[in-house]
Design a protein around this motif. Structure first.
Motif, PDB file in Angstrom:
ATOM      1  N   LEU A   1      83.359 -10.539  71.579  1.00 40.94           N
ATOM      2  CA  LEU A   1      84.211  -9.693  72.282  1.00 40.94           C
ATOM      3  C   LEU A   1      84.691 -10.235  73.354  1.00 40.94           C
ATOM      4  O   LEU A   1      84.153 -11.286  74.111  1.00 40.94           O
ATOM      5  N   ASP A   2      85.948  -9.742  73.978  1.00 42.85           N
ATOM      6  CA  ASP A   2      86.185  -9.854  75.281  1.00 42.85           C
ATOM      7  C   ASP A   2      85.914  -8.877  76.257  1.00 42.85           C
ATOM      8  O   ASP A   2      85.499  -9.199  77.445  1.00 42.85           O
ATOM      9  N   MET A   3      85.569  -7.528  75.582  1.00 44.66           N
ATOM     10  CA  MET A   3      84.995  -6.600  76.663  1.00 44.66           C
ATOM     11  C   MET A   3      84.435  -5.667  75.656  1.00 44.66           C
ATOM     12  O   MET A   3      84.798  -5.517  74.544  1.00 44.66           O
ATOM     13  N   ILE A   4      83.473  -4.818  76.363  1.00 43.41           N
ATOM     14  CA  ILE A   4      82.792  -3.760  75.474  1.00 43.41           C
ATOM     15  C   ILE A   4      82.477  -2.682  76.386  1.00 43.41           C
ATOM     16  O   ILE A   4      82.328  -2.777  77.651  1.00 43.41           O
ATOM     17  N   VAL A   5      82.816  -1.558  75.772  1.00 45.67           N
ATOM     18  CA  VAL A   5      82.608  -0.372  76.576  1.00 45.67           C
ATOM     19  C   VAL A   5      81.313   0.371  76.291  1.00 45.67           C
ATOM     20  O   VAL A   5      81.315   0.891  74.892  1.00 45.67           O
ATOM     21  N   ALA A   6      80.217   0.487  76.937  1.00 44.71           N
ATOM     22  CA  ALA A   6      79.155   1.147  76.483  1.00 44.71           C
ATOM     23  C   ALA A   6      79.065   2.513  77.218  1.00 44.71           C
ATOM     24  O   ALA A   6      79.296   2.993  78.170  1.00 44.71           O
ATOM     25  N   ASN A   7      78.817   3.239  76.043  1.00 48.29           N
ATOM     26  CA  ASN A   7      78.487   4.705  76.228  1.00 48.29           C
ATOM     27  C   ASN A   7      77.474   5.222  75.663  1.00 48.29           C
ATOM     28  O   ASN A   7      76.590   4.915  74.627  1.00 48.29           O
ATOM     29  N   GLU A   8      76.831   6.678  75.855  1.00 42.61           N
ATOM     30  CA  GLU A   8      75.634   7.073  75.340  1.00 42.61           C
ATOM     31  C   GLU A   8      75.939   8.200  74.304  1.00 42.61           C
ATOM     32  O   GLU A   8      76.950   8.661  74.442  1.00 42.61           O
ATOM     33  N   PRO A   9      74.993   8.379  73.215  1.00 43.79           N
ATOM     34  CA  PRO A   9      75.327   9.476  72.372  1.00 43.79           C
ATOM     35  C   PRO A   9      75.749  10.632  72.827  1.00 43.79           C
ATOM     36  O   PRO A   9      76.543  11.473  72.104  1.00 43.79           O
ATOM     37  N   SER A  10      75.450  11.253  74.160  1.00 41.12           N
ATOM     38  CA  SER A  10      76.018  12.367  74.677  1.00 41.12           C
ATOM     39  C   SER A  10      77.416  12.531  74.597  1.00 41.12           C
ATOM     40  O   SER A  10      77.980  13.639  74.891  1.00 41.12           O
ATOM     41  N   ALA A  11      77.953  11.518  74.915  1.00 39.12           N
ATOM     42  CA  ALA A  11      79.608  11.369  74.811  1.00 39.12           C
ATOM     43  C   ALA A  11      80.159  11.700  73.481  1.00 39.12           C
ATOM     44  O   ALA A  11      81.425  12.296  73.805  1.00 39.12           O
ATOM     45  N   PHE A  12      79.530  11.722  72.436  1.00 36.37           N
ATOM     46  CA  PHE A  12      80.061  12.209  70.956  1.00 36.37           C
ATOM     47  C   PHE A  12      80.810  13.719  71.117  1.00 36.37           C
ATOM     48  O   PHE A  12      79.960  14.512  71.547  1.00 36.37           O
ATOM     49  N   GLY A  13      81.869  13.889  70.946  1.00 39.04           N
ATOM     50  CA  GLY A  13      82.542  15.123  70.884  1.00 39.04           C
ATOM     51  C   GLY A  13      83.015  15.702  72.221  1.00 39.04           C
ATOM     52  O   GLY A  13      83.692  16.773  72.123  1.00 39.04           O
ATOM     53  N   ASP A  14      82.474  15.176  73.292  1.00 43.16           N
ATOM     54  CA  ASP A  14      82.534  15.780  74.598  1.00 43.16           C
ATOM     55  C   ASP A  14      83.934  15.415  75.331  1.00 43.16           C
ATOM     56  O   ASP A  14      84.612  14.212  74.939  1.00 43.16           O
ATOM     57  N   ASP A  15      84.316  16.351  76.127  1.00 42.33           N
ATOM     58  CA  ASP A  15      85.722  15.690  76.966  1.00 42.33           C
ATOM     59  C   ASP A  15      85.469  14.602  77.751  1.00 42.33           C
ATOM     60  O   ASP A  15      86.285  14.019  78.270  1.00 42.33           O
ATOM     61  N   TYR A  16      84.143  14.745  78.337  1.00 39.84           N
ATOM     62  CA  TYR A  16      83.704  13.936  79.318  1.00 39.84           C
ATOM     63  C   TYR A  16      83.186  12.583  78.786  1.00 39.84           C
ATOM     64  O   TYR A  16      82.248  12.897  77.783  1.00 39.84           O
ATOM     65  N   SER A  17      82.839  11.545  79.630  1.00 41.79           N
ATOM     66  CA  SER A  17      81.968  10.597  79.226  1.00 41.79           C
ATOM     67  C   SER A  17      81.406   9.656  80.674  1.00 41.79           C
ATOM     68  O   SER A  17      82.401   9.922  81.361  1.00 41.79           O
ATOM     69  N   GLU A  18      80.492   8.899  80.359  1.00 42.89           N
ATOM     70  CA  GLU A  18      80.072   8.008  81.617  1.00 42.89           C
ATOM     71  C   GLU A  18      80.131   6.611  80.943  1.00 42.89           C
ATOM     72  O   GLU A  18      79.396   6.628  80.004  1.00 42.89           O
ATOM     73  N   ILE A  19      80.669   5.615  81.422  1.00 40.45           N
ATOM     74  CA  ILE A  19      80.754   4.551  80.637  1.00 40.45           C
ATOM     75  C   ILE A  19      80.625   3.404  81.535  1.00 40.45           C
ATOM     76  O   ILE A  19      80.586   3.376  82.744  1.00 40.45           O
ATOM     77  N   SER A  20      80.222   2.248  80.943  1.00 42.90           N
ATOM     78  CA  SER A  20      79.954   0.750  81.585  1.00 42.90           C
ATOM     79  C   SER A  20      80.932  -0.026  80.876  1.00 42.90           C
ATOM     80  O   SER A  20      80.865  -0.022  79.654  1.00 42.90           O
TER      81      SER A  20
END
Ligand SMILES: Cc1cc2nc3c(=O)[nH]c(=O)nc-3n(C[C@H](O)[C@H](O)[C@H](O)COP(=O)(O)O)c2cc1C
Length: 399
Positions: free
Chosen positions: A350-369
């Motif tokens: 890949l050229d880039m990957i967005v990592a997030n945690e399962p808590s982001a599922f279904g939520d309007d908010y997320s925290e990403i790396s």
């Protein structure tokens, strides 16, 4: 919500004209002052009386009629009042006429003399929709600022199955509300992605067990839809391939439904070479039932086991021959987030990957790396997925 707003709804001659009654009704319930303008062909499908009753305003059916007799130049007075014009359904004919700058009836003349935003909701047979002349006319209208509620794929009135079914009234009204309630031009409301072609996948796939049961996941599709919307808002040409999601189709994107991992694989492969960037935000199942039962399973047994087999790895397949396409994956990990994301990035080329945690599922908010192939890592604190979508696009295209 729409009190004080004037909306002109243009109705043209297609089978889905009956659905426009729902659009008018919804706008009316939201408090908008709705004026319906019908072409001659539209009157063959729905009576003006229906729209007059629902809109509570006279229906304009001719340029030289009496409906607006108390104003000297009726089409100008109405188009100047309008905060938004919606054409739903929009026939191939009206799209062609607008693209050529024609003004030979009430609707085309009103549109031509207006400066407010316009939403076009095409509806037609697939062959018509895929006709290069229609495609060219749509592109032309998009470049001069017309907004499109792209038609959906599905069963058409003519019995064919394919693209061309008018977007749902609910979706069109939601887009209208978006336009009518948009306040200041937002920070991200720039057109810096004009000319870019982006494929986005979203939602969670469903792997059939039998006609009523499936193996699914908790993905809502919010992140993928937010990316597709952000990219389209910034002027990119976006194809959104969506698995299961209850999100509404973003304006000015081509939406294709693909409910299973296999359908997602086929659609992605079909469109991969038309795009500069592919963003795989969909949650695609890793396994699918080995056997798909065509009749509903009975609960006769006390125990039941299901054999699973691996699904096709779409990202890996894309990574094998990128041909210059910028490939973005998502990693959802409950532990060692960055390490696992990095591993996936390398393994799948890949050229880039967005990592997030399962808590982001279904939520309007997320925290990403965001991790890129140069090992640059950037962390974004909890924020709305709409905002994060812009930051992801910024990272792909700007830095
Ligand atoms: C039964 C029937 C259904 C039609 N449905 C559509 C349609 O869904 N989309 C379309 O572009 N044209 C459709 N047409 C053709 C249009 O009515 C025709 O092109 C007409 O000239 C459109 O005029 P207008 O754009 O001024 O309303 C249909 C025609 C008939 C007879």
């Amino acid at each position: 919500m729409l009190k004080g707003k004037t909306v002109i709804v243009g109705v043209t001659g297609g089978i889905s004209a009956y659905k426009t009654a729902d659009i008018v009704s919804r706008l009316n319930k939201l408090g908008a002052n709705v004026w319906v303008v019908m072409t001659n062909a539209a009157k063959e499908f729905v009576s003006p009386l229906t729209f007059r009753t629902i809109s509570k305003n006279p229906v304009i059916t001719t340029l030289f009629g009496e409906e607006l007799a108390n104003s000297a130049v009726p089409h100008i007075s109405l188009s100047q009042k309008a905060d938004l014009i919606i054409v739903a359904p929009a026939t191939a004919n009206i799209i062609g006429k607008l693209a050529q700058g024609m003004a030979d009836d009430a609707l085309t003349t009103i549109i031509m003399s207006s400066v407010c935003p316009k939403i076009i909701a095409p509806a037609m047979n697939t062959k018509m929709w895929e006709n290069p002349i229609v495609e060219e006319n749509c592109s032309k209208l998009k470049t001069v600022g017309f907004n499109f509620c792209e038609p959906e794929v599905g069963l058409l009135a003519c019995g064919d199955e394919g693209s061309g079914r008018m977007s749902e009234p609910k979706t069109i009204v939601e887009r209208a509300v978006e336009f009518l309630t948009k306040k200041e031009k937002q920070k991200d409301d720039k057109k810096d992605l004009v000319g870019k072609k982006i494929l986005v996948t979203a939602g969670g796939t469903q792997e059939s067990i039998d006609p009523v049961r499936f193996i699914g996941n908790r993905s809502s599709g919010k992140m993928g839809y937010a990316i597709a919307k952000a990219a389209a808002d910034r002027g990119a040409q976006v194809v959104l391939i969506s698995a299961n999601s209850n999100q509404t189709a973003p304006l000015n994107t081509t939406l294709i439904y693909a409910d299973s991992s296999q359908a997602m694989y086929e659609e992605v492969m079909k469109h991969r070479h038309d795009n500069n960037v592919i963003i795989m935000a969909a949650a695609v199942a890793d396994y699918q039932p080995k056997i798909q039962f065509f009749q509903k399973l009975k609960k006769d047994e006390d125990e039941f086991s299901l054999d699973l087999k691996k699904t096709k790895d779409i990202l890996e397949e894309l990574g094998k021959s990128k041909n210059g396409t910028y490939l973005v994956g998502f990693a959802l990990e409950s532990d060692n987030l960055i390490e696992n994301a990095k591993e996936k990035l390398i393994k799948k080329n890949l050229d880039m990957i967005v990592a997030n945690e399962p808590s982001a599922f279904g939520d309007d908010y997320s925290e990403i790396s965001i991790v890129d192939k140069n090992d640059r890592i950037e962390h974004f604190c909890k924020a709305k997925k709409e905002d994060l979508a812009h930051r992801i696009l910024d990272r792909i295209f700007i830095s």
